[in-house]
Design a protein around this motif. Sequence first.
Motif, short mmCIF file in Angstrom:
data_model
loop_
_atom_site.label_atom_id
_atom_site.label_comp_id
_atom_site.label_asym_id
_atom_site.label_seq_id
_atom_site.Cartn_x
_atom_site.Cartn_y
_atom_site.Cartn_z
N PRO A 48 36.75 49.49 27.29
CA PRO A 48 36.23 48.41 28.14
C PRO A 48 37.18 48.11 29.29
N TYR A 75 27.86 44.73 32.38
CA TYR A 75 28.96 44.28 31.55
C TYR A 75 28.76 42.82 31.18
N LYS A 79 34.83 34.16 29.14
CA LYS A 79 36.03 33.48 29.62
C LYS A 79 36.40 32.38 28.64
N TYR A 94 42.96 30.64 28.17
CA TYR A 94 42.43 29.85 29.29
C TYR A 94 42.27 30.70 30.53
N GLY A 95 41.02 30.76 31.02
CA GLY A 95 40.74 31.50 32.24
C GLY A 95 40.70 32.99 32.09
N LYS A 96 41.04 33.53 30.94
CA LYS A 96 41.10 34.97 30.77
C LYS A 96 39.70 35.53 30.56
N LEU A 97 39.35 36.55 31.35
CA LEU A 97 38.03 37.16 31.28
C LEU A 97 38.12 38.43 30.45
N ARG A 152 25.66 33.68 35.12
CA ARG A 152 26.54 33.04 34.15
C ARG A 152 25.72 32.02 33.37
N GLU A 178 32.66 30.52 28.09
CA GLU A 178 31.75 30.67 29.21
C GLU A 178 31.38 32.16 29.27
N ARG A 182 30.42 48.04 44.15
CA ARG A 182 31.46 47.43 43.33
C ARG A 182 30.87 46.50 42.28
N LEU A 183 31.67 46.21 41.30
CA LEU A 183 31.28 45.30 40.24
C LEU A 183 31.02 43.91 40.82
N LEU A 226 29.08 39.80 40.09
CA LEU A 226 28.49 38.87 39.14
C LEU A 226 26.98 38.88 39.25
N TYR A 231 28.02 40.84 34.45
CA TYR A 231 28.37 41.50 35.69
C TYR A 231 27.59 42.81 35.76
N GLY A 275 42.40 30.38 39.09
CA GLY A 275 42.47 31.16 37.86
C GLY A 275 41.74 30.54 36.69
N PHE A 292 35.94 41.65 28.93
CA PHE A 292 34.70 42.39 29.15
C PHE A 292 34.28 43.18 27.92
N GLY A 293 32.98 43.38 27.79
CA GLY A 293 32.47 44.32 26.81
C GLY A 293 32.57 45.74 27.35
N GLN A 294 32.12 46.68 26.54
CA GLN A 294 32.27 48.10 26.89
C GLN A 294 31.29 48.53 27.97
#
Lengths: 113, 112
Positions: free
Chosen positions: A42, B86, B90, B97-100, B49, B32, B43-44, B46, B36, A97, B102-104
Amino acid sequence: ETGVTQTPRHLVMGMTNKKSLKCEQHLGHNAMYWYKQSAKKPLELMFVYNFKEQTENNSVPSRFSPECPNSSHLFLHLHTLQPEDSALYLCASSQDGANNEQFFGPGTRLTVL
Amino acid sequence: AQRVTQPEKLLSVFKGAPVELKCNYSYSGSPELFWYVQYSRQRLQLLLRHISRESIKGFTADLNKGETSFHLKKPFAQEEDSAMYYCALKGAGGTSYGKLTFGQGTILTVHP
Protein backbone atom coordinates in the motif's frame (compact mmCIF):
# COMPACT_ATOMS: atom_id res chain seq x y z
CA GLU A 1 2.75 25.98 -12.70
CA THR A 2 0.00 25.38 -10.20
CA GLY A 3 -0.52 22.55 -7.76
CA VAL A 4 2.19 20.19 -6.59
CA THR A 5 5.20 19.58 -8.81
CA GLN A 6 7.95 17.02 -8.44
CA THR A 7 11.35 16.75 -10.09
CA PRO A 8 12.79 14.70 -11.54
CA ARG A 9 9.95 12.56 -12.85
CA HIS A 10 12.27 9.61 -13.38
CA LEU A 11 15.57 8.79 -11.69
CA VAL A 12 17.96 5.89 -12.05
CA MET A 13 20.78 5.68 -9.55
CA GLY A 14 23.40 3.30 -8.31
CA MET A 15 23.61 2.17 -4.72
CA THR A 16 26.57 4.43 -4.00
CA ASN A 17 25.08 7.56 -5.53
CA LYS A 18 23.67 10.57 -3.72
CA LYS A 19 20.62 12.20 -5.25
CA SER A 20 17.74 14.42 -4.17
CA LEU A 21 14.07 14.52 -5.01
CA LYS A 22 12.36 17.88 -5.05
CA CYS A 23 8.76 18.80 -4.38
CA GLU A 24 7.21 22.23 -4.69
CA GLN A 25 3.66 23.31 -3.97
CA HIS A 26 2.01 26.48 -5.20
CA LEU A 27 -1.14 26.15 -3.12
CA GLY A 28 -0.18 28.13 -0.04
CA HIS A 29 -0.35 25.00 2.10
CA ASN A 30 1.48 24.52 5.38
CA ALA A 31 1.85 20.75 5.48
CA MET A 32 3.84 18.55 3.12
CA TYR A 33 4.26 14.80 2.91
CA TRP A 34 6.44 12.13 1.36
CA TYR A 35 4.88 8.79 0.44
CA LYS A 36 6.37 5.64 -1.04
CA GLN A 37 4.34 3.60 -3.51
CA SER A 38 5.78 0.15 -4.17
CA ALA A 39 4.37 -2.34 -6.62
CA LYS A 40 3.14 -4.82 -4.06
CA LYS A 41 2.48 -2.70 -0.98
CA PRO A 42 0.00 0.00 0.00
CA LEU A 43 0.91 3.63 -0.30
CA GLU A 44 3.16 4.27 2.70
CA LEU A 45 3.53 7.54 4.54
CA MET A 46 7.22 8.36 5.10
CA PHE A 47 7.44 11.88 6.50
CA VAL A 48 5.17 14.75 7.44
CA TYR A 49 6.17 18.38 7.77
CA ASN A 50 3.80 20.86 9.33
CA PHE A 51 4.83 24.53 9.24
CA LYS A 52 8.37 23.37 8.29
CA GLU A 53 8.64 21.14 11.35
CA GLN A 54 8.86 17.38 10.97
CA THR A 55 5.89 15.89 12.80
CA GLU A 56 6.04 12.33 11.54
CA ASN A 57 8.83 9.93 10.68
CA ASN A 58 7.25 6.59 9.94
CA SER A 59 10.29 4.49 10.87
CA VAL A 60 12.05 5.39 7.66
CA PRO A 61 15.69 4.24 7.26
CA SER A 62 18.30 6.96 7.63
CA ARG A 63 19.38 6.57 4.01
CA PHE A 64 16.31 8.74 3.32
CA SER A 65 16.78 12.24 4.66
CA PRO A 66 14.03 14.85 4.28
CA GLU A 67 14.51 18.58 4.25
CA CYS A 68 11.87 21.30 4.37
CA PRO A 69 13.48 24.74 4.00
CA ASN A 70 10.14 26.51 3.75
CA SER A 71 6.45 25.69 3.51
CA SER A 72 6.56 25.52 -0.28
CA HIS A 73 9.50 23.18 -0.77
CA LEU A 74 10.27 19.67 0.35
CA PHE A 75 13.29 17.57 -0.51
CA LEU A 76 14.13 13.94 -0.05
CA HIS A 77 17.86 13.30 -0.02
CA LEU A 78 18.88 9.80 -1.02
CA HIS A 79 22.15 8.10 -0.10
CA THR A 80 23.36 4.50 -0.41
CA LEU A 81 19.96 3.18 -1.36
CA GLN A 82 19.11 -0.47 -1.92
CA PRO A 83 17.38 -2.03 -4.94
CA GLU A 84 14.28 -2.61 -2.80
CA ASP A 85 13.98 1.17 -2.46
CA SER A 86 12.95 1.33 -6.09
CA ALA A 87 9.42 2.75 -6.11
CA LEU A 88 7.27 5.73 -6.97
CA TYR A 89 7.82 8.53 -4.47
CA LEU A 90 4.86 10.82 -4.09
CA CYS A 91 4.79 14.24 -2.53
CA ALA A 92 1.58 15.77 -1.21
CA SER A 93 0.49 18.93 0.54
CA SER A 94 -2.49 20.06 2.56
CA GLN A 95 -3.67 23.23 4.23
CA ASP A 96 -2.33 21.95 7.52
CA GLY A 97 -1.30 18.65 9.03
CA ALA A 98 -4.44 18.08 11.03
CA ASN A 99 -7.12 17.93 8.43
CA ASN A 100 -8.05 18.83 4.91
CA GLU A 101 -7.61 17.20 1.58
CA GLN A 102 -4.15 16.21 0.47
CA PHE A 103 -3.07 17.24 -3.01
CA PHE A 104 -0.60 14.93 -4.67
CA GLY A 105 2.21 15.51 -7.09
CA PRO A 106 2.83 13.28 -10.13
CA GLY A 107 5.57 11.36 -8.37
CA THR A 108 9.20 10.47 -9.07
CA ARG A 109 9.80 6.98 -10.42
CA LEU A 110 13.03 5.84 -8.75
CA THR A 111 15.07 2.85 -9.87
CA VAL A 112 18.05 1.76 -7.79
CA LEU A 113 20.50 -0.47 -9.62
CA ALA B 1 -2.65 1.07 15.21
CA GLN B 2 -4.74 2.05 12.23
CA ARG B 3 -5.21 -0.22 9.26
CA VAL B 4 -7.19 -0.12 6.03
CA THR B 5 -8.06 -3.23 4.04
CA GLN B 6 -9.33 -3.35 0.48
CA PRO B 7 -9.94 -7.04 -0.14
CA GLU B 8 -10.23 -6.80 -3.92
CA LYS B 9 -7.14 -5.93 -5.91
CA LEU B 10 -9.04 -6.10 -9.20
CA LEU B 11 -12.71 -5.50 -9.94
CA SER B 12 -14.31 -5.74 -13.37
CA VAL B 13 -17.86 -4.76 -14.28
CA PHE B 14 -19.76 -3.90 -17.43
CA LYS B 15 -20.98 -0.42 -18.25
CA GLY B 16 -24.29 0.29 -16.58
CA ALA B 17 -23.82 -2.34 -13.88
CA PRO B 18 -23.69 -1.44 -10.19
CA VAL B 19 -20.27 -1.36 -8.61
CA GLU B 20 -19.12 -1.62 -5.00
CA LEU B 21 -15.52 -1.26 -3.91
CA LYS B 22 -15.02 -2.64 -0.44
CA CYS B 23 -13.07 -1.00 2.34
CA ASN B 24 -12.73 -2.13 5.94
CA TYR B 25 -10.76 -0.35 8.61
CA SER B 26 -9.31 -0.91 12.02
CA TYR B 27 -9.09 2.04 14.39
CA SER B 28 -9.95 2.44 18.03
CA GLY B 29 -11.24 6.01 17.92
CA SER B 30 -13.45 8.00 15.56
CA PRO B 31 -11.72 8.05 12.20
CA GLU B 32 -12.18 10.17 9.16
CA LEU B 33 -12.46 8.11 5.98
CA PHE B 34 -11.65 9.07 2.41
CA TRP B 35 -11.68 7.62 -1.07
CA TYR B 36 -8.89 8.72 -3.40
CA VAL B 37 -8.79 7.90 -7.11
CA GLN B 38 -6.03 7.74 -9.69
CA TYR B 39 -7.07 7.76 -13.33
CA SER B 40 -4.68 6.60 -16.03
CA ARG B 41 -1.75 9.02 -16.43
CA GLN B 42 -3.19 11.36 -13.80
CA ARG B 43 -2.17 12.03 -10.25
CA LEU B 44 -3.84 10.72 -7.15
CA GLN B 45 -6.76 12.91 -6.13
CA LEU B 46 -9.49 13.02 -3.53
CA LEU B 47 -12.82 11.56 -4.64
CA LEU B 48 -14.89 11.95 -1.50
CA ARG B 49 -14.76 11.97 2.29
CA HIS B 50 -17.33 10.61 4.68
CA ILE B 51 -17.88 13.83 6.60
CA SER B 52 -19.06 15.57 3.43
CA ARG B 53 -21.82 13.03 2.89
CA GLU B 54 -22.00 13.99 -0.76
CA SER B 55 -22.10 12.17 -4.07
CA ILE B 56 -19.19 12.76 -6.41
CA LYS B 57 -19.37 11.55 -10.01
CA GLY B 58 -22.28 9.37 -8.93
CA PHE B 59 -20.25 7.67 -6.20
CA THR B 60 -21.34 7.50 -2.57
CA ALA B 61 -19.80 5.96 0.50
CA ASP B 62 -21.36 5.45 3.90
CA LEU B 63 -19.36 4.98 7.05
CA ASN B 64 -20.64 1.95 8.94
CA LYS B 65 -19.03 2.02 12.37
CA GLY B 66 -20.65 -1.24 13.42
CA GLU B 67 -19.07 -3.11 10.53
CA THR B 68 -16.03 -0.77 10.38
CA SER B 69 -16.59 -0.38 6.68
CA PHE B 70 -16.59 2.45 4.16
CA HIS B 71 -17.59 0.85 0.89
CA LEU B 72 -17.70 2.94 -2.29
CA LYS B 73 -20.78 2.47 -4.45
CA LYS B 74 -22.15 3.60 -7.77
CA PRO B 75 -25.44 2.32 -9.18
CA PHE B 76 -24.46 2.55 -12.86
CA ALA B 77 -20.77 2.30 -13.73
CA GLN B 78 -19.32 4.22 -16.66
CA GLU B 79 -16.20 3.46 -18.70
CA GLU B 80 -14.57 6.65 -17.45
CA ASP B 81 -14.78 5.28 -13.90
CA SER B 82 -11.98 2.86 -14.72
CA ALA B 83 -9.15 3.77 -12.36
CA MET B 84 -7.27 2.79 -9.22
CA TYR B 85 -9.24 3.53 -6.06
CA TYR B 86 -7.71 3.90 -2.63
CA CYS B 87 -9.52 3.95 0.66
CA ALA B 88 -7.77 6.00 3.34
CA LEU B 89 -8.18 6.65 7.04
CA LYS B 90 -7.07 9.62 9.08
CA GLY B 91 -6.62 9.22 12.79
CA ALA B 92 -8.15 11.70 15.17
CA GLY B 93 -5.98 11.54 18.23
CA GLY B 94 -2.79 10.50 19.94
CA THR B 95 0.15 9.43 17.82
CA SER B 96 -2.11 8.84 14.83
CA TYR B 97 -3.32 12.47 14.75
CA GLY B 98 -3.53 13.64 11.17
CA LYS B 99 -1.80 10.54 9.84
CA LEU B 100 -3.32 9.21 6.62
CA THR B 101 -3.21 5.42 6.15
CA PHE B 102 -4.04 3.98 2.74
CA GLY B 103 -5.42 0.63 1.70
CA GLN B 104 -3.78 -1.49 -0.97
CA GLY B 105 -5.97 -0.08 -3.70
CA THR B 106 -8.51 -1.63 -6.07
CA ILE B 107 -8.19 -1.40 -9.84
CA LEU B 108 -11.66 -0.94 -11.29
CA THR B 109 -12.18 -1.77 -14.94
CA VAL B 110 -15.50 -0.92 -16.57
CA HIS B 111 -16.02 -2.76 -19.84
CA PRO B 112 -18.16 -1.35 -22.65
